[in-house]
Write an enzyme that holds these catalytic residues in place. Structure first.
Site, PDB file in Angstrom:
ATOM      1  N   ARG A 193       0.816  -1.212   0.000  1.00  0.00           N
ATOM      2  CA  ARG A 193       0.000   0.000   0.000  1.00  0.00           C
ATOM      3  C   ARG A 193       0.848   1.260   0.000  1.00  0.00           C
ATOM      4  NH1 ARG A 193      -3.941  -2.109   4.733  1.00  0.00           N
ATOM      5  NH2 ARG A 193      -1.901  -2.780   5.432  1.00  0.00           N
ATOM      6  N   ILE A 194       1.906   1.288   0.823  1.00  0.00           N
ATOM      7  CA  ILE A 194       2.752   2.483   0.879  1.00  0.00           C
ATOM      8  C   ILE A 194       3.593   2.595  -0.378  1.00  0.00           C
ATOM      9  CG2 ILE A 194       4.601   3.640   2.151  1.00  0.00           C
ATOM     10  CD1 ILE A 194       3.483   2.384   4.704  1.00  0.00           C
ATOM     11  N   ASP A 249       8.629  -6.943  -6.338  1.00  0.00           N
ATOM     12  CA  ASP A 249       7.712  -7.523  -5.353  1.00  0.00           C
ATOM     13  C   ASP A 249       7.254  -8.871  -5.886  1.00  0.00           C
ATOM     14  OD1 ASP A 249       5.558  -8.240  -3.635  1.00  0.00           O
ATOM     15  OD2 ASP A 249       5.291  -6.136  -3.103  1.00  0.00           O
ATOM     16  N   ALA A 304      10.830   2.390   5.847  1.00  0.00           N
ATOM     17  CA  ALA A 304       9.968   1.234   6.143  1.00  0.00           C
ATOM     18  C   ALA A 304      10.309   0.649   7.501  1.00  0.00           C
ATOM     19  CB  ALA A 304      10.123   0.186   5.042  1.00  0.00           C
ATOM     20  N   ASP A 339      14.863   6.949   7.722  1.00  0.00           N
ATOM     21  CA  ASP A 339      13.954   7.292   8.828  1.00  0.00           C
ATOM     22  C   ASP A 339      13.917   6.190   9.878  1.00  0.00           C
ATOM     23  OD1 ASP A 339      11.895   8.942  10.095  1.00  0.00           O
ATOM     24  OD2 ASP A 339      10.480   7.371   9.486  1.00  0.00           O
ATOM     25  N   GLU A 393      16.615   1.114  17.675  1.00  0.00           N
ATOM     26  CA  GLU A 393      16.061   2.439  17.972  1.00  0.00           C
ATOM     27  C   GLU A 393      15.736   2.545  19.461  1.00  0.00           C
ATOM     28  OE1 GLU A 393      12.724   3.179  15.413  1.00  0.00           O
ATOM     29  OE2 GLU A 393      13.896   3.023  13.574  1.00  0.00           O
ATOM     30  N   HIS A 419      12.581   8.276  12.931  1.00  0.00           N
ATOM     31  CA  HIS A 419      11.390   7.444  12.738  1.00  0.00           C
ATOM     32  C   HIS A 419      10.118   8.297  12.782  1.00  0.00           C
ATOM     33  CE1 HIS A 419       9.894   3.040  13.183  1.00  0.00           C
ATOM     34  NE2 HIS A 419       9.081   3.745  12.419  1.00  0.00           N
ATOM     35  N   LEU A 420      10.035   9.197  11.820  1.00  0.00           N
ATOM     36  CA  LEU A 420       8.905  10.126  11.739  1.00  0.00           C
ATOM     37  C   LEU A 420       7.808   9.637  10.797  1.00  0.00           C
ATOM     38  CD1 LEU A 420      10.815  13.547  11.527  1.00  0.00           C
ATOM     39  CD2 LEU A 420       9.833  12.445  13.548  1.00  0.00           C
ATOM     40  N   GLY A 421       7.916   8.407  10.315  1.00  0.00           N
ATOM     41  CA  GLY A 421       6.983   7.918   9.303  1.00  0.00           C
ATOM     42  C   GLY A 421       5.524   8.090   9.647  1.00  0.00           C
TER      43      GLY A 421
END
Length: 530
Positions: A152-153, A172, A232, A257, A262, A280-282
């Protein structure tokens, strides 16, 4: 004990989350990151809403004696022991689509930023340095973007970056070339994508197969002017291999990101001026947080009402097609009728689905039927999560059969069970018309056409005159109105079945008297009212 179901909000969530829950719940709050505060707070709640800081492991689930739902307002579930929750019959839900736009937009931002050195130029200028020539970038137009993972992303990134005039290729293995072609994307092998791409954007889940996928070997196959973005999951791009590639000039720039570990505040990658890094601002937009909170609040409402929850991660069936959704309550009621008619738990249970509905995934109808089968069998609350466990514990073999052929009705669901004696019991139903009216259309070998109601009576007897009058008189004497009745028989004088829909529950004593008077071989009352 609260008269309302109790929902514990263990982390700060959008105010819209509480609004979406509505007035039907008692809302409590705690600091889920504080273990000493969480464990006693979760002891007597029905649902807990968390983000990423609260750890719902086996210990927390064991401490939560009434817990029915764990709701994660986000996508990742690293902080939830899904296996322990499933064993305890606790549903786990998340908000899988809440941040897809936000995450895609951040990836696009990193692609643009790596192309034009925007953060570096901004930092230099604010530091009093005017360095136009140092931060000369590249155009996106006519460049090739390799999307690794066309979920989807990945699809959203492909759509947005094609508007910049980029050529989109993707890797994919789970996407058909025809589907990709419809989106204007050309599917390649991973090696082909690595060699062809000017930009690479990663959009894969983190699995044993994807960890380190973009590693040293892959980074020796790329163009030296390639720019790599990972918004991702950390670890899919091998950070050590990427640092070596950047140092040796085999990769032009990177936008990251996410990181293998983390929080990450110290990395060799941070030493490179051509690496743009964000913490990690996704999912970090107000809109995404609000969507996530509203989504899981709705899931909690459905789960505590005993309904199917499309976003439950530990329930088979996944997202439910709109054409399948109306069949859920029908299948559940057929399961309850089956149990009433059988009078025991079957050793084998077949859920059969026939008709055009089978073009969709109908596994969820099996779950719904199982939920109905055990609804009146066990003392515990039966959910879509623990219904298969009840079947397993009782040694019930469960099978789903589907066929697009349905000669008599557009779609039919049948619950068929074999009892320990070898006797077979079955009940079939369908949905009629645009209003999806629930109908029972078969009991064993008998054809029926009767609208399902909250209160029903099933009587089997040897066909003879006067039975219908006897039944009507007996019910009339206690003031119980018959809403509908149908009699079915295979041959005159053989076994007959009468099915009645009545306005209220029939007392057991009255049902026994009727059965004795008509010589019924079986008499069952079924109450489907919740």
């Amino acid at each position: 004990m609260s008269p309302k179901p109790v929902v514990l909000i263990a982390e700060e969530l959008s105010p819209a989350t509480v609004d979406a829950l509505g007035p039907d719940f008692e809302i409590r709050h705690c600091n889920g990151a504080d273990r000493a505060e969480l464990l006693p707070a979760i002891a007597d709640v029905d649902a807990v809403l968390i983000r990423s800081a609260t750890k719902i492991d086996a210990e927390a689930i064991a401490a939560a004696r009434r817990l029915r739902v764990v709701a994660r307002a986000g996508v990742g579930l690293d902080n939830v022991d899904v296996s322990a929750a499933t064993k305890a019959g606790v549903m786990v839900v998340n908000a899988p689509t809440s941040n897809i736009v936000t995450a895609a937009e951040l990836a696009c931002g990193l692609i643009v930023a790596t192309a034009r050195n925007i953060p570096q130029a901004n930092g230099a200028l604010k530091n009093g340095e005017w360095k136009r020539s140092k931060y000369t970038g590249v155009e996106l137009s006519e460049k090739t973007l390799g999307v690794v993972g066309l979920g989807r992303i990945g699809v959203l990134v492909a759509q947005r970056m094609s508007a910049f005039g980029m050529k989109i290729v993707a890797y994919d293995p789970y996407v058909q070339p025809a589907r990709a072609a419809q989106m204007g994307v050309r599917l390649l092998s991973l090696d082909e994508l690595l060699q062809a791409s000017d930009f690479i954007s990663v959009h894969l889940p983190k699995t044993p197969e994807t960890i380190g996928l973009i590693g040293d070997e892959a980074l020796h196959k790329v163009k030296p002017e390639v720019r790599i973005v990972n918004a991702a999951r950390g670890g899919i791009v091998d950070e050590e291999a990427l640092a070596s590639a950047l140092k040796e000039g085999r990769v032009a720039a990177a936008g990251l990101d996410v990181f293998a570990k983390e929080p990450c505040t110290d990395s060799p990658l941070f030493e490179f001026d051509n690496v743009i890094a964000t913490p990690h601002l996704g999912a970090s937009t107000g809109e995404a947080q609000e969507k996530a909170g509203i989504s899981v609040a709705r899931s909690v409402r459905l789960a505590l009402a005993g309904e199917m929850v499309p976003d439950a991660v530990n329930v088979q069936g996944g997202v439910i097609a709109e054409d399948v959704r109306p069949g859920l309550p029908l299948a559940e009621k057929l399961g309850r009728i089956f149990t009433a008619l059988a009078g025991e738990v079957a050793v084998r249970l077949d859920v059969e689905v026939y008709g055009e509905i089978t073009q969709h995934d109908v596994k969820v109808l099996e779950l719904s039927a199982l939920k109905g089968v055990f609804e009146d069998v066990v003392d515990e609350t039966v959910s879509y999560v623990n219904a298969p466990l009840f079947a397993q514990e009782r040694g019930v073999e469960v099978r789903l059969t589907t066929s697009s052929e349905s000669p008599d009705h557009r779609n039919v669901v049948t619950v068929r069970g074999t009892l320990a004696s070898g006797e077979e019991v079955s009940v079939s139903g369908t949905l009629a018309g645009p209003k999806h009216i629930q109908k029972i259309v078969g009991v064993g070998e008998h054809d029926i056409d009767l609208t399902l109601t909250d209160h029903m009576v099933f009587l089997r007897y040897h066909d003879r005159p006067g039975v219908v009058g006897t039944v009507g008189r007996a019910l009339g004497e206690i003031g119980l109105n018959i809403a509908g009745m149908q009699v079915s028989r295979a041959v005159p004088g053989g076994e007959a079945l009468v099915v009645l829909t009545v306005d209220d529950s029939i007392p057991t004593s009255v049902l026994s008297e009727i059965a004795e008077e008509i010589g019924a071989t079986s008499a069952r009352g079924v109450d489907l009212q919740d």
